[in-house]
Write an enzyme that holds these catalytic residues in place. Structure first.
Site, PDB file in Angstrom:
ATOM      1  N   MET A 101      11.764 -10.899   2.429  1.00 14.59           N
ATOM      2  CA  MET A 101      12.257 -12.254   2.659  1.00 14.59           C
ATOM      3  C   MET A 101      13.448 -12.501   1.733  1.00 14.59           C
ATOM      4  O   MET A 101      13.292 -12.555   0.513  1.00 14.59           O
ATOM      5  CB  MET A 101      11.150 -13.266   2.362  1.00 14.59           C
ATOM      6  CG  MET A 101       9.885 -13.048   3.165  1.00 14.59           C
ATOM      7  SD  MET A 101       8.455 -13.899   2.426  1.00 14.59           S
ATOM      8  CE  MET A 101       9.037 -15.606   2.461  1.00 14.59           C
ATOM      9  N   ILE A 158       4.081 -10.786  -2.450  1.00 12.51           N
ATOM     10  CA  ILE A 158       4.620 -10.138  -3.649  1.00 12.51           C
ATOM     11  C   ILE A 158       5.819 -10.911  -4.169  1.00 12.51           C
ATOM     12  O   ILE A 158       6.776 -11.172  -3.427  1.00 12.51           O
ATOM     13  CB  ILE A 158       5.038  -8.686  -3.333  1.00 12.51           C
ATOM     14  CG1 ILE A 158       3.845  -7.898  -2.770  1.00 12.51           C
ATOM     15  CG2 ILE A 158       5.582  -7.991  -4.583  1.00 12.51           C
ATOM     16  CD1 ILE A 158       4.224  -6.563  -2.194  1.00 12.51           C
ATOM     17  N   GLY A 188      12.033 -16.553  -1.786  1.00 16.65           N
ATOM     18  CA  GLY A 188      12.020 -15.251  -1.142  1.00 16.65           C
ATOM     19  C   GLY A 188      11.132 -14.230  -1.821  1.00 16.65           C
ATOM     20  O   GLY A 188      10.509 -14.488  -2.826  1.00 16.65           O
ATOM     21  N   SER A 189      11.028 -13.059  -1.263  1.00 14.05           N
ATOM     22  CA  SER A 189      10.329 -11.902  -1.821  1.00 14.05           C
ATOM     23  C   SER A 189       9.859 -11.009  -0.685  1.00 14.05           C
ATOM     24  O   SER A 189      10.638 -10.675   0.188  1.00 14.05           O
ATOM     25  CB  SER A 189       9.179 -12.296  -2.720  1.00 14.05           C
ATOM     26  OG  SER A 189       8.756 -11.162  -3.435  1.00 14.05           O
ATOM     27  N   ARG A 190       8.550 -10.684  -0.678  1.00  9.17           N
ATOM     28  CA  ARG A 190       8.081  -9.672   0.266  1.00  9.17           C
ATOM     29  C   ARG A 190       6.615  -9.908   0.619  1.00  9.17           C
ATOM     30  O   ARG A 190       5.830 -10.387  -0.197  1.00  9.17           O
ATOM     31  CB  ARG A 190       8.255  -8.295  -0.382  1.00  9.17           C
ATOM     32  CG  ARG A 190       7.610  -7.136   0.333  1.00  9.17           C
ATOM     33  CD  ARG A 190       8.024  -5.861  -0.350  1.00  9.17           C
ATOM     34  NE  ARG A 190       7.043  -4.801  -0.190  1.00  9.17           N
ATOM     35  CZ  ARG A 190       7.194  -3.573  -0.660  1.00  9.17           C
ATOM     36  NH1 ARG A 190       8.267  -3.249  -1.309  1.00  9.17           N
ATOM     37  NH2 ARG A 190       6.256  -2.673  -0.463  1.00  9.17           N
TER      38      ARG A 190
END
Length: 221
Positions: A101, A158, A188-190
């Site tokens: 993301m 994550i 954001g991130s994952r």
């Protein structure tokens, strides 16, 4: 039809505080250096809009509720499709699909399947960039497992270098419906998804996906 623009509850207080701070800064600039007030106001509006888009929460219903379909739990880009050992809960090999993301993506996380939450654990950790191979096991993260009546799906939120606030609203024993919001990762991130071996993957590496819109896999009976 376009989804109506909504602001996620995670950002409402922050956006209100930011608005008041930017108004105060603009007022101070107007008082001390009135010639620069329009520049200050313009920069303030631009910065506010950037933060505003982080917290947008478009209303999206899944096109079809189906126990065989696994929808994308987040907006972003598919960065991993591989068979991997999941060592926290399953302790065996699974199919892993990871969605990165970026700051411009919607940051809401949505349930890819319906079922009952059988596991939920938060782990503090590092803040490696989200595409780092070790981010799935060393970064701050929250792991959730949902049993859909036939099998279990593991989701892992994550945190990354910028995202240091993971929100997860699920509890063990709770029933969830496909497409419902279950969490939020600020800035954001994952999200990793671990699926049973033999699952038919419907996306490809580097493909852009949308939560509640893109079917990422089909479960095999």
């Amino acid at each position: 039809m376009k989804s109506p623009f909504r602001i996620h509850s995670e950002g409402q207080k922050l956006l209100l505080l930011l608005f008041l701070v930017l108004v105060a800064i603009t007022a101070i600039v107007f008082w001390l250096a009135p010639a620069w007030v329009w520049l200050a106001a313009g920069l303030g509006v631009a910065f506010y809009l950037i933060i505003l888009q982080f917290f947008r929460n478009p209303l999206r219903l899944v096109p079809l509720e189906d126990d065989n379909l696994v929808y994308a739990p987040a907006d972003g880009k598919v960065v991993v499709i591989e068979e991997a050992v999941e060592g926290e809960y399953f302790h065996d090999r699974r199919l892993q699909v990871s969605i990165f993301m970026s700051p411009v993506n919607v940051h809401v996380n949505r349930s890819p399947v319906s079922g009952k939450v059988t596991y939920n654990a938060y782990h503090p950790g590092k803040y490696l960039v989200a595409w780092h191979p070790k981010s799935s096991t060393e970064n701050e993260r929250t792991t959730v497992v949902i049993h859909n009546g036939r099998t279990e799906i593991l989701l892992r939120q994550i945190a990354g270098a910028l995202a240091k606030r993971i929100k997860n609203y699920l509890e063990v024993g709770q029933s969830v419906r496909q497409g419902e919001d279950f969490g939020f990762i600020k800035f954001g991130s994952r999200v990793d998804i671990f699926l049973p071996l033999g699952t038919k993957i419907e996306v490809s590496l580097n493909q852009k996906v949308k939560g509640n819109r893109t079917v990422i896999a089909r479960l095999v009976s």
